[in-house]
Design a protein around this motif. Structure first.
Motif, short mmCIF file in Angstrom:
data_model
loop_
_atom_site.label_atom_id
_atom_site.label_comp_id
_atom_site.label_asym_id
_atom_site.label_seq_id
_atom_site.Cartn_x
_atom_site.Cartn_y
_atom_site.Cartn_z
N HIS A 63 0.81 -1.04 -0.35
CA HIS A 63 0.12 0.47 0.13
C HIS A 63 0.67 1.64 -0.07
CE1 HIS A 63 -3.19 2.35 0.89
NE2 HIS A 63 -2.21 3.35 1.95
N GLN A 64 1.72 1.07 0.63
CA GLN A 64 2.54 2.50 0.82
C GLN A 64 3.83 2.60 -0.94
OE1 GLN A 64 5.63 2.22 3.98
NE2 GLN A 64 7.05 3.93 3.36
N ALA A 65 4.09 1.91 -1.17
CA ALA A 65 4.52 1.74 -2.24
C ALA A 65 3.56 2.30 -3.57
CB ALA A 65 5.28 0.13 -3.05
N ILE A 66 2.39 1.75 -3.44
CA ILE A 66 1.43 2.79 -4.14
C ILE A 66 1.09 3.79 -4.14
CG2 ILE A 66 -0.95 1.85 -5.16
CD1 ILE A 66 -0.19 -1.11 -6.08
N GLU A 67 0.79 4.19 -2.67
CA GLU A 67 0.57 5.10 -2.60
C GLU A 67 1.41 6.38 -3.32
OE1 GLU A 67 -1.21 7.63 0.13
OE2 GLU A 67 -2.90 6.04 -0.77
N PHE A 68 3.38 6.13 -2.93
CA PHE A 68 4.20 6.81 -3.46
C PHE A 68 3.39 7.29 -4.71
CE2 PHE A 68 8.07 6.35 -5.85
CZ PHE A 68 8.62 8.10 -5.37
N ILE A 69 3.97 5.45 -5.86
CA ILE A 69 3.65 5.19 -7.28
C ILE A 69 2.16 6.82 -7.32
CG2 ILE A 69 3.25 4.10 -8.85
CD1 ILE A 69 4.10 2.24 -7.82
N ASP A 70 1.44 6.41 -6.72
CA ASP A 70 0.15 7.39 -7.12
C ASP A 70 0.61 9.20 -6.56
OD1 ASP A 70 -2.67 8.49 -6.63
OD2 ASP A 70 -3.50 7.58 -6.14
N GLY A 71 1.19 9.30 -6.10
CA GLY A 71 1.68 10.75 -5.56
C GLY A 71 2.11 11.37 -6.52
N PHE A 72 3.52 10.18 -7.04
CA PHE A 72 3.92 10.67 -7.97
C PHE A 72 3.44 11.44 -9.27
CE2 PHE A 72 7.71 11.05 -11.41
CZ PHE A 72 8.53 11.28 -10.87
N LEU A 73 2.18 10.00 -9.56
CA LEU A 73 1.93 10.35 -11.38
C LEU A 73 0.42 11.49 -11.30
CD1 LEU A 73 1.66 6.71 -11.88
CD2 LEU A 73 3.25 8.33 -13.16
N ARG A 74 0.26 10.99 -9.60
CA ARG A 74 -1.26 11.95 -10.25
C ARG A 74 -0.64 13.93 -10.47
NH1 ARG A 74 -6.49 10.57 -8.43
NH2 ARG A 74 -5.49 8.94 -6.91
N SER A 75 0.75 13.92 -9.28
CA SER A 75 0.80 15.43 -9.53
C SER A 75 1.42 15.63 -11.29
CB SER A 75 1.99 15.48 -8.45
OG SER A 75 3.05 14.64 -8.47
N ARG A 76 1.65 14.65 -11.94
CA ARG A 76 2.38 15.50 -12.99
C ARG A 76 1.10 15.64 -13.98
NH1 ARG A 76 5.78 14.07 -9.40
NH2 ARG A 76 7.71 14.78 -9.34
#
Ligand SMILES: [Zn+2]
Length: 371
Positions: free
Chosen positions: A22-35
């Motif tokens: 979950h933590q790893a997917i949260e990180f990926i989510d934040g990165f991609l969404r903000s771009r």
């Protein structure tokens, strides 16, 4: 890009450790969404997945696919170490390096994302078979219209053109127990099972690299030397080379079980993964590798299944290829530094040649300048 990989490796997202995945997917989510990517989170059987697309669609032209789960490792492996040519750490090769390149790619393209039609698919249960990840996403309509890129197979830029199918089958034979001195009163389950296996073996005469194979991995029967076993079972590993053969072999085992009085249980299965090497999107991917590595791409076959088999089963073309690396699932997992950066160039080249919504000469000029 190395800093992204480091962040991913630091999270010990071992398969079935839902919290760290979950933590790893949260990180990926934040990165991609903000771009500017359109991000959707999904969960099947407690297993989380993430879909990020440049357009609002379940079915982009191309999916870049990867799993964020890793196999267990000692604590010291959850950090990226490097020497001159290689990066080391859990997941650097299987396969967080790919996720790091996907994120870097999106960061590089962030001002122009709407011009492209591709998606990123991240799952977290590949090491356990992908049923709640890739398989469920496909069942819910998340499939590319053209091709799925999976850097989880192949060998040093040799592309996986073919992967054998598999059947893991448990055959169980009933019998009648009796004292070993009075075989006429019993019916040996074990001896009947061995006859069945012997007859099955005749349909796998060579067990060669190129052909169908069959091995017996587990055999259970009997408790003491002077007792005739009342039950026996064998776990059989069968690998097949074509769709027709895959079904044919299943029918053969079914018929033999019937003939010998055994029952059959499917432990797991996977159809062969056969890629159409003449498909234009497949050829373009090979061209992108060759443009980057400056050497011809060869084809290789695979014996282990990646999530590619789920896509293949759904009729989706897959480009399964990765740079040089090794030691996956071991303490010495590594990836070639050069190969890691080459994958970014390969993907950039591919995204520009295969997923631009329309040819945009201005952007093409930008690209030419930056490379
Ligand atoms: Zn993998």
């Amino acid at each position: 890009m190395l800093d992204i990989l480091q962040k991913l490796v630091e999270i010990p997202s071992v398969t079935e450790d839902y919290q760290h995945n979950h933590q790893a997917i949260e990180f990926i989510d934040g990165f991609l969404r903000s771009r500017g990517m359109h991000v959707k989170r999904l969960e099947f059987g407690g297993v989380e997945s993430l879909i990020a697309t440049t357009q609002r669609t379940k079915t982009p032209r191309v999916y870049l696919q990867a799993h964020v789960d890793v196999s267990p490792a000692p604590a010291g492996l959850y950090t990226v170490r490097q020497d001159k040519d290689k990066l080391y750490g859990r997941g650097v090769f299987d396969m967080k390096f790919a996720i790091a390149t996907y994120l870097q790619l999106v960061d590089d393209l962030k001002d122009h994302l709407d011009r492209y039609d591709f998606g990123i698919m991240i799952t977290s249960d590949e090491e356990y078979g992908g049923e709640n990840g890739a398989q469920s996403l496909i069942a819910n309509g998340y499939v590319p219209t053209k091709i799925c890129v999976i850097p989880d197979g192949g060998d040093n830029w040799a592309i996986e053109s073919f992967a054998k199918g598999l059947w893991f089958l448990r055959l169980t034979m009933p019998g009648t127990a009796a004292h070993g001195s009075r075989p006429w009163e019993g019916d040996s389950a074990l001896e009947k099972l061995l006859l069945l296996i012997g007859e099955l073996r005749q349909s796998f005469p060579h067990n060669s690299r190129e052909e169908r194979t069959m091995t017996v991995g587990v055999l259970h029967a009997g408790q003491s030397v002077n007792q005739i076993p009342a039950e026996a079972s064998a776990d059989i590993d069968i690998r097949t080379t074509t769709f027709a053969e895959h079904q044919e072999v299943f029918n053969l085992v079914t018929a033999l079980c019937k003939k010998h009085g055994a029952t059959m249980h499917v432990i797991t299965k996977g159809t062969p993964c056969i890629n159409d090497v003449d498909d234009p999107y497949y050829k373009l991917f090979i061209a992108s590798i060759e443009a980057t590595t400056k050497r011809p791409v060869s084809a290789t076959m695979s014996f282990a299944g990646s999530d590619g088999r789920h896509f293949s089963e759904a009729g989706v073309l897959c480009a399964i290829v990765r740079p040089d690396g090794g030691g996956h699932h071991s303490d010495s997992e590594w990836i070639s530094k050069e190969g890691f950066y080459q994958l970014l160039d390969v993907l950039r080249h591919y995204i520009d040649t295969a997923t631009l919504k329309t040819a945009e000469p201005e952007h093409q000029r930008d690209y030419a300048r930056t490379t």
